[in-house]
Motif scaffolding. Sequence first.
Motif, PDB file in Angstrom:
ATOM      1  N   SER A  29     -62.923  -2.101  44.228  1.00 13.07           N
ATOM      2  CA  SER A  29     -62.034  -2.776  44.960  1.00 13.07           C
ATOM      3  C   SER A  29     -62.961  -3.703  46.092  1.00 13.07           C
ATOM      4  N   LYS A  31     -61.762  -4.331  49.265  1.00 15.58           N
ATOM      5  CA  LYS A  31     -61.487  -3.518  50.726  1.00 15.58           C
ATOM      6  C   LYS A  31     -61.892  -2.046  50.205  1.00 15.58           C
ATOM      7  N   VAL A  34     -58.479   1.779  49.455  1.00 13.41           N
ATOM      8  CA  VAL A  34     -57.214   1.522  48.934  1.00 13.41           C
ATOM      9  C   VAL A  34     -56.728   2.412  47.774  1.00 13.41           C
ATOM     10  N   LYS A  36     -59.215   4.162  45.387  1.00 14.39           N
ATOM     11  CA  LYS A  36     -60.104   4.249  44.145  1.00 14.39           C
ATOM     12  C   LYS A  36     -60.340   5.416  43.757  1.00 14.39           C
ATOM     13  N   THR A 161     -55.673  -2.451  44.460  1.00 18.49           N
ATOM     14  CA  THR A 161     -55.705  -3.236  45.861  1.00 18.49           C
ATOM     15  C   THR A 161     -54.330  -2.568  46.441  1.00 18.49           C
ATOM     16  N   THR A 162     -54.068  -2.873  47.787  1.00 25.87           N
ATOM     17  CA  THR A 162     -52.816  -2.506  48.137  1.00 25.87           C
ATOM     18  C   THR A 162     -52.092  -4.004  48.489  1.00 25.87           C
ATOM     19  N   GLU A 164     -51.394  -5.304  51.105  1.00 30.79           N
ATOM     20  CA  GLU A 164     -52.060  -5.990  52.209  1.00 30.79           C
ATOM     21  C   GLU A 164     -52.801  -7.150  52.051  1.00 30.79           C
ATOM     22  N   ALA A 167     -56.778  -6.830  51.763  1.00 38.54           N
ATOM     23  CA  ALA A 167     -57.024  -5.946  50.593  1.00 38.54           C
ATOM     24  C   ALA A 167     -56.997  -6.889  49.116  1.00 38.54           C
ATOM     25  N   ASN A 192     -51.807  -0.137  44.896  1.00 36.79           N
ATOM     26  CA  ASN A 192     -51.544   0.916  45.292  1.00 36.79           C
ATOM     27  C   ASN A 192     -50.774   1.098  46.327  1.00 36.79           C
TER      28      ASN A 192
END
Length: 285
Positions: A29, A31, A34, A36, A161-162, A164, A167, A192
């Motif tokens: 990732s 960020k 998140v 992983k 990622t999310t 956001e 992210a 996610n």
Amino acid sequence: MSSQAENLLRLIKSKENLSGKAKVLSFASGKGGVGKTGVSVSMAYVLANLFDKKVLLLDCDIGLGNVHILLGLEPNKNLKAVLEGAHIREVIQPVYNFDVVLGFSGIDSIDDLESADTANLFLQLEEVISEYDYVLIDNSAGLNRHTIGFSRVATTTYIITTPEPTALTDAYAFIKSLYKLYGYSSFKVVVNMCQTRSEGFETFERLQFSAKNFLGISLKLAGVLPRSRNVARSLRGKALVVKDYPSDPYSVEIRKIAQLETGEALPEEKEGFIARLLRILREGV
Ligand SMILES: Nc1ncnc2c1ncn2[C@@H]1O[C@H](COP(=O)(O)OP(=O)(O)OP(=O)(O)O)[C@@H](O)[C@H]1O
Ligand SMILES: [Mg+2]
């Protein structure tokens, strides 16, 4: 990249040597935080237990490993020994029908982190890789020589990622760097902590738009994972969501991601009446 990593890359790409086995999946990732580690541990469990695959999970979050927390293990034997020259077989341990190399927490000096030499790990992996169907790598967040190196040798890199924006921006930066540096483009995306499935699809479309328009590459959506309080329980080492809460929408989606990965139909769950009743009572659904 070390010559050992190059060798491993050649080995993974050479169908002859591997007779079509041992796919390396890297979970990365931009960020941090998140999901992983949650996704890589869940995938290891599902691939091993529902798809009968021989799996090795490596906690390669150097200095901040926490796979052991999810698995409820003490990291006495861990990756640090391998980085220092020990044989990987000395630290591989079985758990839930798969093998794991645990990570380690903390470093003795800042130089340790910079100089952590993954060459011996790559060398050792070359020796054991053909014994597995899947080698899963849980990475630290962000771009550094370790995350780039591990993803570069992977058959597929799962970008977590999310929704956001930060992210997503960082996920794109990770993809862009790997593509620009090495022409690597075997990415699958997991979105996610989504409130709704459409939020996940929209997030993926934004990433796909940038990848197609600015890099000229196409990404694959692996799955959209919901927020789940049972995941938080897993991370406190109290339960493993995919094992203890198989009906949780997070677990259902992880099984679909594994199904997509293997290209195999999900085996029918052979669950007796009592087991099903107990599970429903425990899950409270
Ligand atoms: N689907 C989810 N629903 C609810 N909470 C989640 C979900 N996925 C992850 N979390 C929570 O987010 C936090 C980070 O998860 P995890 O450790 O898997 O992320 P990570 O990307 O591996 O983090 P790091 O970058 O620090 O390695 C944990 O507290 C976990 O409980
Ligand atoms: Mg992690």
